[in-house]
Write a protein that holds these residues in place. Sequence first.
Motif, short mmCIF file in Angstrom:
data_model
loop_
_atom_site.label_atom_id
_atom_site.label_comp_id
_atom_site.label_asym_id
_atom_site.label_seq_id
_atom_site.Cartn_x
_atom_site.Cartn_y
_atom_site.Cartn_z
N THR A 85 -14.94 83.21 -17.05
CA THR A 85 -13.79 83.27 -16.15
C THR A 85 -12.61 82.46 -16.66
OG1 THR A 85 -14.72 81.48 -14.84
CG2 THR A 85 -15.16 83.73 -14.10
N ARG A 104 -16.41 96.87 -9.87
CA ARG A 104 -16.74 95.45 -9.84
C ARG A 104 -16.65 94.90 -11.24
NH1 ARG A 104 -19.29 93.22 -5.70
NH2 ARG A 104 -17.91 94.76 -4.84
N LEU A 106 -17.93 91.63 -13.50
CA LEU A 106 -18.77 90.45 -13.60
C LEU A 106 -18.52 89.79 -14.95
CD1 LEU A 106 -22.17 91.84 -12.25
CD2 LEU A 106 -20.44 90.55 -11.00
N PHE A 110 -23.77 85.81 -16.14
CA PHE A 110 -23.77 85.78 -14.68
C PHE A 110 -25.20 85.64 -14.19
CE2 PHE A 110 -23.26 90.20 -16.11
CZ PHE A 110 -24.46 90.75 -15.70
N ASP A 111 -25.34 85.14 -13.00
CA ASP A 111 -26.64 84.96 -12.37
C ASP A 111 -27.17 86.33 -11.96
OD1 ASP A 111 -28.22 84.34 -9.59
OD2 ASP A 111 -28.45 82.74 -11.08
N THR A 112 -28.47 86.54 -12.10
CA THR A 112 -29.02 87.84 -11.74
C THR A 112 -28.83 88.16 -10.27
OG1 THR A 112 -31.23 86.87 -11.50
CG2 THR A 112 -30.71 87.90 -13.63
N SER A 113 -28.76 87.14 -9.41
CA SER A 113 -28.52 87.41 -7.99
C SER A 113 -27.10 87.96 -7.78
CB SER A 113 -28.75 86.16 -7.14
OG SER A 113 -27.81 85.16 -7.45
N GLU A 114 -26.15 87.53 -8.59
CA GLU A 114 -24.80 88.08 -8.52
C GLU A 114 -24.82 89.56 -8.87
OE1 GLU A 114 -20.33 87.20 -10.31
OE2 GLU A 114 -22.02 86.03 -11.06
N LEU A 115 -25.59 89.91 -9.90
CA LEU A 115 -25.72 91.31 -10.29
C LEU A 115 -26.38 92.13 -9.19
CD1 LEU A 115 -25.70 93.63 -12.42
CD2 LEU A 115 -28.00 92.85 -13.04
N ASP A 117 -26.64 91.54 -6.01
CA ASP A 117 -25.75 91.64 -4.84
C ASP A 117 -24.70 92.72 -5.05
OD1 ASP A 117 -27.15 89.59 -3.62
OD2 ASP A 117 -25.59 88.08 -3.94
N ALA A 118 -24.09 92.75 -6.24
CA ALA A 118 -23.07 93.76 -6.54
C ALA A 118 -23.67 95.15 -6.55
CB ALA A 118 -22.41 93.45 -7.88
#
Length: 128
Positions: A85, A104, A106, A110-115, A117-118
Amino acid sequence: MARILVIDDVPAFTALLRMTLETQGHQVAEANDGLSGLSMLERESFDLAIVDMMMPGLDGVELIRRLRARDSAHTPAIIAMSGGTDDFPAAFSLNLSAMHGADRVLYKPFDTSELTDAVDELLAARAA
């Protein structure tokens, strides 16, 4: 269960995404470059595509541009940027999404939870 295409030229990253998405119950196919990925998207039906920005042959932005130019069903896409970022401010990612059709953006890593969630959000929007 969704059919998801992961397009990335780094096998270890693709394997991580496959494992994460299959754990969530999704069916995952892979392409290791943009041209192969676009060909698969043209031949097969996918619910979602996860596309890396920097790849040999055809980069992620051009792949999504071509997909959107021909895809009236608007297959959702996620661009997984290679930089962090600090290199790509949020305003740039919003412009990239608007200009090139990404749903989206990313930033790697990135964290797998971010993936997940998206992915869940985009699939829910598609189903609605």
